[in-house]
Design an enzyme around this catalytic site. Structure first.
Site, PDB file in Angstrom:
ATOM      1  N   HIS A 386      80.433   2.145   6.144  1.00  0.00           N
ATOM      2  CA  HIS A 386      79.846   0.851   5.775  1.00  0.00           C
ATOM      3  C   HIS A 386      80.676   0.155   4.697  1.00  0.00           C
ATOM      4  O   HIS A 386      80.606  -1.060   4.547  1.00  0.00           O
ATOM      5  CB  HIS A 386      78.388   1.018   5.347  1.00  0.00           C
ATOM      6  CG  HIS A 386      77.472   1.135   6.526  1.00  0.00           C
ATOM      7  ND1 HIS A 386      77.241   2.320   7.175  1.00  0.00           N
ATOM      8  CD2 HIS A 386      76.780   0.187   7.214  1.00  0.00           C
ATOM      9  CE1 HIS A 386      76.432   2.112   8.203  1.00  0.00           C
ATOM     10  NE2 HIS A 386      76.134   0.827   8.246  1.00  0.00           N
ATOM     11  N   ARG A 448      72.446  10.519  11.074  1.00  0.00           N
ATOM     12  CA  ARG A 448      71.763  10.349  12.351  1.00  0.00           C
ATOM     13  C   ARG A 448      70.508  11.215  12.462  1.00  0.00           C
ATOM     14  O   ARG A 448      70.294  11.895  13.470  1.00  0.00           O
ATOM     15  CB  ARG A 448      72.693  10.727  13.491  1.00  0.00           C
ATOM     16  CG  ARG A 448      73.935   9.895  13.520  1.00  0.00           C
ATOM     17  CD  ARG A 448      74.917  10.371  14.552  1.00  0.00           C
ATOM     18  NE  ARG A 448      75.695   9.243  15.029  1.00  0.00           N
ATOM     19  CZ  ARG A 448      76.725   9.358  15.848  1.00  0.00           C
ATOM     20  NH1 ARG A 448      77.105  10.531  16.274  1.00  0.00           N
ATOM     21  NH2 ARG A 448      77.360   8.289  16.242  1.00  0.00           N
TER      22      ARG A 448
HETATM   23 FE1  HAS Z   1      87.570   6.304   8.291  1.00  0.00          FE
HETATM   24  C1  HAS Z   1      85.307   8.479   9.755  1.00  0.00           C
HETATM   25  C2  HAS Z   1      89.604   8.923   7.490  1.00  0.00           C
HETATM   26  C3  HAS Z   1      89.873   4.111   6.941  1.00  0.00           C
HETATM   27  C4  HAS Z   1      85.944   3.683   9.788  1.00  0.00           C
HETATM   28  N1  HAS Z   1      85.920   6.111   9.515  1.00  0.00           N
HETATM   29  C5  HAS Z   1      85.115   7.128   9.979  1.00  0.00           C
HETATM   30  C6  HAS Z   1      84.070   6.574  10.787  1.00  0.00           C
HETATM   31  C7  HAS Z   1      84.280   5.222  10.834  1.00  0.00           C
HETATM   32  C8  HAS Z   1      85.442   4.943  10.019  1.00  0.00           C
HETATM   33  C9  HAS Z   1      83.466   4.205  11.612  1.00  0.00           C
HETATM   34  O1  HAS Z   1      89.959  11.850   8.373  1.00  0.00           O
HETATM   35  C10 HAS Z   1      82.924   7.368  11.426  1.00  0.00           C
HETATM   36  C11 HAS Z   1      83.111   7.676  12.858  1.00  0.00           C
HETATM   37  C12 HAS Z   1      81.894   8.428  13.359  1.00  0.00           C
HETATM   38  O2  HAS Z   1      80.889   7.765  13.686  1.00  0.00           O
HETATM   39  O3  HAS Z   1      81.919   9.659  13.367  1.00  0.00           O
HETATM   40  N2  HAS Z   1      89.372   6.491   7.339  1.00  0.00           N
HETATM   41  C13 HAS Z   1      90.008   7.661   7.084  1.00  0.00           C
HETATM   42  C14 HAS Z   1      91.236   7.395   6.341  1.00  0.00           C
HETATM   43  C15 HAS Z   1      91.306   6.031   6.183  1.00  0.00           C
HETATM   44  C16 HAS Z   1      90.135   5.481   6.828  1.00  0.00           C
HETATM   45  C17 HAS Z   1      92.218   8.396   5.847  1.00  0.00           C
HETATM   46  N3  HAS Z   1      87.831   4.301   8.334  1.00  0.00           N
HETATM   47  C18 HAS Z   1      88.854   3.595   7.742  1.00  0.00           C
HETATM   48  C19 HAS Z   1      88.745   2.206   8.063  1.00  0.00           C
HETATM   49  C20 HAS Z   1      87.633   2.082   8.878  1.00  0.00           C
HETATM   50  C21 HAS Z   1      87.085   3.400   9.027  1.00  0.00           C
HETATM   51  C22 HAS Z   1      89.708   1.153   7.605  1.00  0.00           C
HETATM   52  C23 HAS Z   1      87.054   0.892   9.523  1.00  0.00           C
HETATM   53  C24 HAS Z   1      87.475  -0.341   9.410  1.00  0.00           C
HETATM   54  N4  HAS Z   1      87.452   8.308   8.536  1.00  0.00           N
HETATM   55  C25 HAS Z   1      88.432   9.198   8.197  1.00  0.00           C
HETATM   56  C26 HAS Z   1      88.055  10.537   8.687  1.00  0.00           C
HETATM   57  C27 HAS Z   1      86.836  10.416   9.335  1.00  0.00           C
HETATM   58  C28 HAS Z   1      86.482   9.008   9.227  1.00  0.00           C
HETATM   59  C29 HAS Z   1      88.811  11.794   8.549  1.00  0.00           C
HETATM   60  C30 HAS Z   1      86.020  11.521  10.036  1.00  0.00           C
HETATM   61  C31 HAS Z   1      85.091  12.126   9.081  1.00  0.00           C
HETATM   62  C32 HAS Z   1      84.081  13.045   9.723  1.00  0.00           C
HETATM   63  O4  HAS Z   1      83.891  14.147   9.181  1.00  0.00           O
HETATM   64  O5  HAS Z   1      83.450  12.692  10.731  1.00  0.00           O
HETATM   65  C33 HAS Z   1      92.444   5.285   5.498  1.00  0.00           C
HETATM   66  O6  HAS Z   1      93.031   4.370   6.374  1.00  0.00           O
HETATM   67  C34 HAS Z   1      92.012   4.594   4.260  1.00  0.00           C
HETATM   68  C35 HAS Z   1      93.172   4.017   3.483  1.00  0.00           C
HETATM   69  C36 HAS Z   1      92.709   2.963   2.499  1.00  0.00           C
HETATM   70  C37 HAS Z   1      93.030   2.884   1.228  1.00  0.00           C
HETATM   71  C38 HAS Z   1      92.458   1.772   0.367  1.00  0.00           C
HETATM   72  C39 HAS Z   1      93.458   0.681   0.045  1.00  0.00           C
HETATM   73  C40 HAS Z   1      92.787  -0.455  -0.691  1.00  0.00           C
HETATM   74  C41 HAS Z   1      92.960  -1.771  -0.427  1.00  0.00           C
HETATM   75  C42 HAS Z   1      92.184  -2.809  -1.224  1.00  0.00           C
HETATM   76  C43 HAS Z   1      92.977  -3.326  -2.388  1.00  0.00           C
HETATM   77  C44 HAS Z   1      92.147  -4.147  -3.319  1.00  0.00           C
HETATM   78  C45 HAS Z   1      92.573  -5.265  -3.946  1.00  0.00           C
HETATM   79  C46 HAS Z   1      91.673  -5.933  -4.898  1.00  0.00           C
HETATM   80  C47 HAS Z   1      93.928  -5.831  -3.744  1.00  0.00           C
HETATM   81  C48 HAS Z   1      93.953   3.860   0.597  1.00  0.00           C
HETATM   82  C49 HAS Z   1      93.916  -2.262   0.604  1.00  0.00           C
HETATM   83  C50 HAS Z   1      92.419  -6.213  -6.189  1.00  0.00           C
HETATM   84  C51 HAS Z   1      91.510  -6.215  -7.339  1.00  0.00           C
HETATM   85  C52 HAS Z   1      91.672  -5.488  -8.460  1.00  0.00           C
HETATM   86  C53 HAS Z   1      90.719  -5.602  -9.579  1.00  0.00           C
HETATM   87  C54 HAS Z   1      92.811  -4.524  -8.620  1.00  0.00           C
END
Ligand code: HAS
Ligand code: CU
Length: 577
Positions: A386, A448
């Protein structure tokens, strides 16, 4: 598809121009209508975890928690996101290139997805298919559900040929130039989604469709789960990458700044294309039948897929800082408060980014095999998604709709202050909700689970320890419901009742190529006195990158799937609702 030229840029004819706008409006309105139904059901799930069971009052519309959860997941995660992606990833590149897209294909995309959605709605609302959005066999729903899903997925692939055609025509006009940024990003997204589609296509066409049509009697659940996650992991980037297109190509302008690095943006998308594919089985760390060696390799690969998002974090933070400082922000964080926070479109997207920092951090926890043992199948996981799809993606799309509705209809946005309030309510509601979910997940509350179905005394006995975090989940859900009401008053109100306004242009940003900057949405060319960066040139070879990705995807999946195929089991269908 004829075009007139204006200066150096080809502009579509006025008639095709209005046809494109109408179709884009169709994608926007259909997608957001799906979200309206899906999101309205959300608070029921949140209240369930707080021990309040409203389902008995909703009959005959919804019979069970599982039926509600299926409708919620399918409409929000598939229908809403696909319509927005298939609209934006064609409309923005076409406008950027000044060419008109193949309208026949784009209409076919829309039509197939609408028919698929209607079939899904029947299959879900008649309570024949409460198989949840992962539709793991041996749970077995009705044929309408799977065939509808098949149409939805097939339709969602149509933007790929449309983009290839657009880029081909562009190249013929401007040989030797690198692909403009929004087009590059959209194409990388669709190539990623094309490779991702093979998993779901195989699962649906080879296993599930014949099974529900009665052509086969049994199905192997392990193979089905593996094929599902072949698509099911990269799908999260099909949700995220269109939001990134808005962050990179539009938001810097809306925030008063510039995108600080065009090559970093290209690099991010090329890396997302490569790393999204081979990691899908990280959703199966706790499945039997997959070798521990692969689970370790998958951990390493999953940590790699976080890299492009970390590049995004730094690129976007610097781009926003640039905007904030140009607007007079001083000091360490003055740039942040100087951002145009009164602009609902900007506020929604910046709040979406902040939320995504926590969603991404949770993802890195999930990605580590050892840590996933603690959180898998607990309510931590819906807490994670979420924050990601439910906020980073959904709230970015909401932010996009605030400029896009006026842009497409020529009317003003109704009640812009309510629009701003909806973004803040979503941010606050989701933060409380997801915090509660992560906390309760660590205490072992399963995902779930129809926990409110049990008598109060049993609920207290089982979930007593988690009362406070589960209460936060329920509270967050109620605030989110207020956010939904506020958002849709603005969205539907603007569609139906707003007055004629001035034309709102697409806010394409300026981007730095090296030291010089250029306007996204204008032809790039080679910048005066500056050669195109070698990196951008190298990344032009999207065909090669796609072929490499296909190769490593097969290298990851053949060793995982082969033992499953050799030991295939035969399960008959279950209906447990
Ligand atoms: Fe995930 C499970 C690993 C990203 C969605 N993920 C899910 C499920 C969904 C989902 C729907 O490895 C559940 C599926 C189900 O029903 O069973 N996910 C990751 C990893 C990332 C990741 C490593 N997930 C997402 C994204 C999703 C999403 C994006 C949807 C759009 N996920 C998993 C894993 C599971 C999992 C396992 C299975 C777990 C289980 O046990 O079932 C990476 O891509 C995340 C990398 C992101 C970052 C953050 C970077 C931050 C940014 C914002 C910058 C902010 C600024 C603000 C610039 C490192 C880009 C500036 C302001 C200031 C004040 C500084
Ligand atoms: Cu994943």
């Amino acid at each position: 598809m004829s075009a007139t030229t204006h200066g150096n840029i080809a502009l579509p004819h006025a008639s095709t121009d209005s046809a494109e706008r109408r179709l884009m409006l169709g994608f926007l309105v259909f997608g957001f209508s799906a979200l309206f139904i899906g999101a309205s059901i959300g608070p029921l799930q949140a209240l369930n975890y707080g021990g309040i069971n409203l389902y008995p009052y909703l009959r005959p519309l919804l019979q069970t928690y599982y039926q509600g959860l299926t409708v919620h997941g399918v409409l929000n995660a598939y229908v809403f996101t696909f319509f927005l992606a298939c609209g934006l990833l064609v409309y923005l590149p076409a406008r950027e290139l000044g060419l008109s897209p193949n309208l026949l294909l784009w209409r076919a995309c829309f039509g197939l997805m609408v028919v698929g959605t209607l079939m899904l709605l029947v299959g879900m609302f008649d309570n024949s298919s409460s198989v949840l959005y992962t539709f793991y066999p041996p749970l077995k729903g009705s044929a309408l559900f799977y065939l509808g899903l098949t149409l939805l997925v097939v339709g969602s692939l149509f933007p790929l040929p449309i983009l290839l055609d657009l880029r081909g025509r562009w190249r013929r006009q401007r040989p030797g130039e690198i692909t403009p940024l929004a087009t590059y990003m959209s194409l990388a997204t669709m190539l990623m989604w094309f490779l991702a589609g093979f998993g779901a296509a195989a699962e649906l066409l080879v296993q599930l469709d014949p099974w529900v049509l009665g052509l086969t009697q049994t199905v192997d659940p392990s193979i089905a789960r593996t094929l599902f996650w072949w698509t099911g992991h990269p799908i999260v980037y099909f949700w995220l990458m269109p939001a990134y297109v808005s962050w990179y190509c539009l938001l810097p302008k809306q925030a008063g700044g510039k995108l600080v690095s065009d090559p970093a943006a290209r690099m991010t998308f090329a890396l997302l294309l490569i790393f999204s594919l081979p990691v899908g089985s990280h959703h199966q760390y706790l499945d039997p039948g997959i070798s521990p060696v692969w689970k370790v390799i998958l951990t390493a690969l999953t940590l790699s897929v976080a890299l492009p998002s970390l590049i995004t974090a730094f690129t976007m933070a610097l781009s926003l800082e640039y905007g904030g400082r140009l607007r007079g922000g001083r000091g360490v964080l003055g740039w942040f408060t100087a951002l145009p926070w009164r602009n609902a479109g900007v506020a929604a997207q910046v709040l979406a980014m902040i939320t995504y920092i926590f969603g991404g951090a949770g993802g890195v926890v999930n990605g580590s095999w050892q840590l996933d043992n603690i959180v898998h199948n607990t309510i931590w996981i819906p807490g994670h998604f979420h924050l990601t799809v439910g906020t980073a993606t959904a709230m970015t799309f909401m932010g996009v709709s605030f400029w896009m509705l006026p842009h497409l209809t020529g009317r003003t946005l109704l009640m812009p202050r309510l629009a701003l309030a909806s973004a803040w309510l979503w941010f606050i509601g989701m933060s409380i909700f997801a915090f509660g979910m992560h906390w309760a997940g660590l205490l072992g509350v399963p995902r779930r689970a129809w926990v409110s179905y049990m008598p109060q005394e049993a609920y207290d006995r089982v979930y007593g320890l988690a009362h406070l975090p589960l209460g936060l989940v329920a509270l967050g859900g109620v605030i989110l419901w207020l956010a939904v009401v506020a958002f849709y008053l603005v969205f539907f109100g603007s569609l139906l009742f707003s007055r004629q306004g001035t034309e709102e242009p697409i806010p394409f940003a300026q981007a730095f190529h090296r030291r010089a900057s250029y306007a996204i949405g204008q032809p790039v060319g080679d910048l005066p006195g500056e050669p195109t960066p070698k990196l951008a040139r190298a990344l032009e070879h999207l065909g090669l990158i796609t072929a490499f990705t296909a190769f490593i995807t097969l290298a990851a999946y053949i060793p995982i799937l082969w033992p499953m195929i050799r030991n295939a089991t035969q399960a008959t269908g279950w209906n447990v609702w």
